[in-house]
Design a protein around this motif. Sequence first.
Motif, PDB file in Angstrom:
ATOM      1  N   ARG A 136       0.791  -1.302   0.014  1.00 34.50           N
ATOM      2  CA  ARG A 136      -0.101   0.030  -0.180  1.00 34.50           C
ATOM      3  C   ARG A 136       0.845   1.385  -0.050  1.00 34.50           C
ATOM      4  N   PHE A 137       2.218   0.970   0.062  1.00 24.86           N
ATOM      5  CA  PHE A 137       2.929   2.296   0.094  1.00 24.86           C
ATOM      6  C   PHE A 137       3.939   2.404  -0.988  1.00 24.86           C
ATOM      7  N   ILE A 138       4.411   1.473  -1.851  1.00 26.21           N
ATOM      8  CA  ILE A 138       5.257   1.333  -2.853  1.00 26.21           C
ATOM      9  C   ILE A 138       4.748   2.333  -3.995  1.00 26.21           C
ATOM     10  N   GLY A 139       5.769   3.225  -4.140  1.00 25.39           N
ATOM     11  CA  GLY A 139       5.675   4.399  -5.365  1.00 25.39           C
ATOM     12  C   GLY A 139       4.753   5.364  -4.599  1.00 25.39           C
ATOM     13  N   ALA A 140       4.699   5.562  -3.269  1.00 20.00           N
ATOM     14  CA  ALA A 140       4.126   6.719  -2.598  1.00 20.00           C
ATOM     15  C   ALA A 140       4.504   8.185  -3.341  1.00 20.00           C
ATOM     16  N   ASN A 141       3.616   9.014  -3.422  1.00 23.60           N
ATOM     17  CA  ASN A 141       4.074  10.466  -3.909  1.00 23.60           C
ATOM     18  C   ASN A 141       3.188  11.477  -3.465  1.00 23.60           C
ATOM     19  N   ILE A 142       3.330  11.519  -1.773  1.00 20.54           N
ATOM     20  CA  ILE A 142       2.179  12.630  -1.415  1.00 20.54           C
ATOM     21  C   ILE A 142       3.017  14.006  -1.742  1.00 20.54           C
ATOM     22  N   LYS A 143       2.436  14.892  -2.495  1.00 22.17           N
ATOM     23  CA  LYS A 143       3.009  16.290  -2.833  1.00 22.17           C
ATOM     24  C   LYS A 143       2.938  17.182  -1.463  1.00 22.17           C
ATOM     25  N   PRO A 144       3.817  18.343  -1.358  1.00 20.93           N
ATOM     26  CA  PRO A 144       3.487  19.225  -0.535  1.00 20.93           C
ATOM     27  C   PRO A 144       2.260  19.752  -0.152  1.00 20.93           C
ATOM     28  N   GLU A 145       1.712  20.085  -1.435  1.00 22.08           N
ATOM     29  CA  GLU A 145       0.341  20.720  -0.984  1.00 22.08           C
ATOM     30  C   GLU A 145      -0.707  19.617  -0.400  1.00 22.08           C
ATOM     31  N   GLN A 146      -0.500  18.532  -0.183  1.00 18.50           N
ATOM     32  CA  GLN A 146      -1.393  17.690   0.131  1.00 18.50           C
ATOM     33  C   GLN A 146      -1.086  17.385   1.876  1.00 18.50           C
ATOM     34  N   TRP A 147      -0.018  17.853   2.077  1.00 14.87           N
ATOM     35  CA  TRP A 147       0.473  17.618   3.519  1.00 14.87           C
ATOM     36  C   TRP A 147       0.368  18.877   4.402  1.00 14.87           C
ATOM     37  N   HIS A 148      -0.339  18.639   5.582  1.00 13.76           N
ATOM     38  CA  HIS A 148      -0.730  19.643   6.480  1.00 13.76           C
ATOM     39  C   HIS A 148      -0.474  19.348   7.918  1.00 13.76           C
ATOM     40  N   ILE A 354      -8.671  19.168   8.981  1.00 13.13           N
ATOM     41  CA  ILE A 354      -8.338  19.473   7.517  1.00 13.13           C
ATOM     42  C   ILE A 354      -9.420  18.923   6.803  1.00 13.13           C
ATOM     43  N   ASP A 355     -10.177  17.808   7.020  1.00 10.41           N
ATOM     44  CA  ASP A 355     -11.302  17.383   6.322  1.00 10.41           C
ATOM     45  C   ASP A 355     -12.465  18.472   6.136  1.00 10.41           C
ATOM     46  N   ALA A 356     -12.493  19.166   7.193  1.00  4.73           N
ATOM     47  CA  ALA A 356     -13.709  20.211   7.236  1.00  4.73           C
ATOM     48  C   ALA A 356     -12.926  21.526   6.240  1.00  4.73           C
ATOM     49  N   GLN A 357     -11.977  21.775   6.780  1.00  4.54           N
ATOM     50  CA  GLN A 357     -11.213  23.052   6.181  1.00  4.54           C
ATOM     51  C   GLN A 357     -11.276  22.681   4.403  1.00  4.54           C
ATOM     52  N   GLN A 358     -10.855  21.685   3.996  1.00  2.00           N
ATOM     53  CA  GLN A 358     -10.586  21.383   2.701  1.00  2.00           C
ATOM     54  C   GLN A 358     -12.005  21.404   2.022  1.00  2.00           C
TER      55      GLN A 358
END
Length: 601
Positions: A136-148, A354-358
């Motif tokens: 479930r992690f290989i190739g993970a690519n969480i971008k800076p704008e997705q990280w809070h 974050i869910d509510a804000q987004q």
Amino acid sequence: MYTLGINAVFHDSAACLIKDGQLIAAAEEERFTHFKHGKRPVPFSTWELPFHAIDYCLCIADIHVNDLEHVAYSFDPYLLVGEQYRDKSTIEIPFENNGKIDNNDWLNVWDPLFLSSIINARAQLNDGYPHHLQKRFIGANIKPEQWHYVEHHLAHAASAFNCSPFDEAAVMTVDGRGELATTTYNFGSGQQLTRIGQVNMPHSLGLLYEQVTTHLGFLHSSDEYKVMALASYGNTDFVKDFREMISLSANGQYTITNQNFTERFGPQRLRHHEFTAHHFNIAHSLQLVLEETLLDITSWLQKETGSANLCMAGGVALNCVANARIRDAKAFNNIWGQPASGDDGTALGAALWIDAQQRKSNEREFVMDHAYLGPEYNDDEIEKFMKWSKVPYRRMENIAEETAEVLAQDKIIGWYQNRMEFDPRALGNRSILASPINPEMQARLNEVKDREDFRPVAPVVLEEEAANWFESAEYSPFMLFIYDVKADKADRIPAVRHTDGTARIQTVNEQQNKKYYDLLKAFYRKIGVPVLINTSFNTLGKPIVCTPRDAIECFWSSPFDALVIGSFIIEKNADINSNPDIQTTTITQQMPESAAVAVTE
């Protein structure tokens, strides 16, 4: 929209998953790794991401990490190193001036490494996962704008308010420390929180309690609940000392004077040394002054907000004795506490915020009325493991009736059903259960779990019967409040009555947990008592069991009488040869996947 919440600071590393405002999974990392509070035996390990808990959450939704829209981390390191570094890809942490902090005497030698780990947490998620979890992690690519990054106490506050039953409420969070804050006051409305005030480091009620916990020979950030239990045996000899340490001022502010506990109270108690009245009196005095302080603060907070409702989180909100004092003071009509009030709950709060804000949502879409959010295993998986491990067992025709019969014989059982609790306390799915009628049962259970003899055990009671057995008892599903045992019932349930006459109750109704409820009803029909002892399914120094393997290993290495696991029962004294229903088939096969879930590298 999927939002992953993570806590990986201080202790109680955890993860949760929110889907469009709804909580669908949550778990503590300790349940998978078997390291209590998520702490491996190296100083910086707590800051590792909870990869096993994250993997579990992704598994529940059947998604890959790249299917996440957002990741919320419950600590904002830039509040310490300075906002000017937030958008830089690499920074040199300026600890000679410590960013925005003027008084940094409370910082310790590990803080630069601690903050570096947090600032690089996104890279850990993308590249640092264990090899055996790569599916479930290989190739993970969480971008800076997705990280809070979410401020620690904001995450605590959201965990309390944003899944409470209230549309508006005062919100109080009290713990050891966050980035700067140790105590915060908010007003919640809809899905929004407005900060009213806060107390900053080094002044901390939570850390004061931790320091006394250490002085009494316990583990800090772990054993504070033992101090709470110890307090019931003492008197007020040191109340004046603790009152001198804490100075309250206006608007919920307080300062704590650093004290040399050895000068005031004598030498620190060594672990495993005998307790004396002196230690009881320290604990009692500390607990009383904590309660006094919180009563003053909550009185101010109610007047400041005008709200009839109070929400609480932070480690101090797990102090059920103090919670009961706040309840009984009646400054607020209604009180709701987050069951995972420790740092594990900040994963939930960060994700909800974050869910509510987004989604730009101000409408409440989720109320937390239970904590059964962790892994579960069906009968096929359980039986497959029992056959593989050659465990003698039998299938029950009526789980509630047959288990109640075992309990009526004054036996101790492990009770393993459905989804694991997201909570430091077992709430009926990973529990050890026993009858409360025998006054010796509390001592027997403490021996089974290798616990100190002063530790009380807690009762679970049918919700509709609670007020008949405990004074003014009401809906209390999370064991966050104590109640007095009714005088005319004290002799009927002596094992759950603490030395001060109270009990930390859990109420249960049929909608929350039908199997658990049915068992209590069956026991009530047989014995006439709608109460059972419920303590967590673990032994000293171990987390609550997660997998069938954990449950069976704990059962066979401890003096339980029986284990009820799914639809099956294992009894240590069962006559295998005379009972044809007991399964003892010897088979040759690979270990089932469910048995290997908690195996780490």
